[in-house]
Enzyme design. Structure first.
Site, PDB file in Angstrom:
ATOM      1  N   ASN A  78       0.808  -1.225   0.000  1.00 23.19           N
ATOM      2  CA  ASN A  78       0.000   0.000   0.000  1.00 23.19           C
ATOM      3  C   ASN A  78       0.836   1.268   0.000  1.00 23.19           C
ATOM      4  OD1 ASN A  78       1.010  -0.061   2.576  1.00 23.19           O
ATOM      5  ND2 ASN A  78      -0.938   0.453   3.582  1.00 23.19           N
TER       6      ASN A  78
ATOM      7  N   GLU B   7       3.323   2.063   2.182  1.00 19.69           N
ATOM      8  CA  GLU B   7       3.996   2.351   3.449  1.00 19.69           C
ATOM      9  C   GLU B   7       5.443   1.879   3.394  1.00 19.69           C
ATOM     10  OE1 GLU B   7       1.794   0.693   6.678  1.00 19.69           O
ATOM     11  OE2 GLU B   7      -0.012   1.876   6.254  1.00 19.69           O
TER      12      GLU B   7
ATOM     13  N   LYS C 287      12.204  39.810 -14.798  1.00 24.50           N
ATOM     14  CA  LYS C 287      11.146  38.894 -15.230  1.00 24.50           C
ATOM     15  C   LYS C 287       9.905  39.116 -14.374  1.00 24.50           C
ATOM     16  CE  LYS C 287      11.904  35.039 -12.085  1.00 24.50           C
ATOM     17  NZ  LYS C 287      12.256  33.636 -11.900  1.00 24.50           N
TER      18      LYS C 287
ATOM     19  N   THR D  39      11.774  23.101 -14.391  1.00 20.57           N
ATOM     20  CA  THR D  39      11.280  22.799 -15.734  1.00 20.57           C
ATOM     21  C   THR D  39      12.129  23.455 -16.824  1.00 20.57           C
ATOM     22  OG1 THR D  39       9.774  24.685 -15.741  1.00 20.57           O
ATOM     23  CG2 THR D  39       8.926  22.607 -14.878  1.00 20.57           C
TER      24      THR D  39
ATOM     25  N   GLY E 259      12.024  26.553 -17.781  1.00 20.55           N
ATOM     26  CA  GLY E 259      11.375  27.673 -18.457  1.00 20.55           C
ATOM     27  C   GLY E 259      12.013  29.013 -18.138  1.00 20.55           C
TER      28      GLY E 259
END
Length: 325
Positions: A45, A47, A201, A234, A236
């Protein structure tokens, strides 16, 4: 005579979770110790079960776990391991977190938001950690979230010396990708004797990882620019900043960041970027799906090992960086 005398010798033991065993082996090798054998597995599960194969009673224990993906699993495993060490009568537990999870959530930007970086510190303390040793926190204030000693290590000497050794310093400009990194970029400038530029930015507060670059502050025309940041997720932000530098006449752009998170579209963005080289440290494992030949990974193992030794021997971690300044 009352009481019992002991030899009083200190004992160091080095432990590692399953998130980044390669770095743990490197650090252990630098220290001249072995990683304590640990039985760890997941139940059906999800754990996590952990048991150490050697006694930790009375030992100064150093437990390494970098919060890589899947981040919540590895944070939980580290908390369980800390709890196991405290229940095994460890003398002290120092958690080594090369990359500190949730560090970007260090304050409330708007109402009804959590301060998750503080929560992580509270969880580590509650589990039984006596000390945190980490590398390049997203913001220095996170040190104050933990009610105990925090040793904050810096990758700047490793990264800057690598860049300085391969680039003509007379043509080099250090660039901060946003206003929040200016202080770090200033340290790079001092170390390399280079001028500073800043990429202005603006983020969309309602859209994660979306950035609009506005303008470059500083002269980058004909210069070799090194973009410095604490992490690339990411890709970007850093790739948009690099595009802005090239648009303003930069001859070349190199990216240097401590933590290569590299999630989502990062691989494609890095591969298609005009940046000539991406330099990271090994605080995080490079994701298997990221196969970009422009990536260079430098080791933080010697720095972490020296800091561990200073902590164990009651020395000065600060002195490691004063010597290199």
């Amino acid at each position: 005579m009352t009481g019992i005398k002991t030899t009083g010798q200190k004992k160091m033991m080095f432990f590692s979770g399953r998130a980044h065993p390669k770095l743990a082996e490197e650090v252990a090798g630098q220290l001249g110790v072995g990683v304590v054998p640990t039985k760890a597995f997941d139940f059906a599960n999800g754990e996590i079960y952990v048991r150490f194969q050697e006694s930790a009673r009375g030992a100064d224990c150093f437990l390494m776990q970098s919060h890589t993906a899947p981040i919540n699993k590895w944070i939980m495993e580290q908390l369980i391991m800390v709890d196991a060490l405290k229940r095994a009568s460890a003398r002290s537990v120092t958690v080594i977190v090369p990359f500190y999870g949730y560090a970007r959530q260090d304050k409330k930007h708007r109402g009804r938001e959590p301060i998750s970086a503080r929560l992580i510190a509270d969880l580590l303390r509650t589990a039984g950690a006596d000390r945190i040793l980490t590398v390049d926190l997203h913001t220095d204030q996170i040190q104050g979230f933990f009610d105990g000693p925090v040793d904050h290590l810096f990758a700047l000497p490793v990264l800057a010396d690598y860049v300085g050794g391969k680039v003509d310093r007379s043509k080099l400009t250090v660039v901060s990708p946003d206003a929040g990194r200016v202080r770090v970029a200033d340290r790079w400038c001092d170390r390399l004797g280079a001028p500073l530029a800043i990429v202005h930015k603006r983020r969309d507060p309602d859209v994660a990882n979306q950035v609009t670059v506005h303008e470059v502050v500083g002269d980058v025309r004909g210069r070799v620019c090194v973009l410095v940041d604490d992490m690339v997720d990411t890709g970007g932000t850093i790739c948009a900043a690099a595009d802005a530098l090239f648009a303003n006449g930069a001859e070349d752009v190199i990216v240097a960041a401590t933590h290569g998170v590299l999630s989502g579209p990062a691989a494609d963005r890095l591969k298609n970027s005009a940046v000539s080289e991406f330099i990271f440290t090994n605080t995080l494992p490079t994701p298997s799906e990221v196969d970009v030949d422009k990536i260079t990974v430098l080791s933080m193992a010697p720095t972490i090992a020296r800091a561990v030794r200073e902590v164990f021997e009651d020395g000065s971690v600060t002195s490691l960086f004063e010597e290199q300044a």
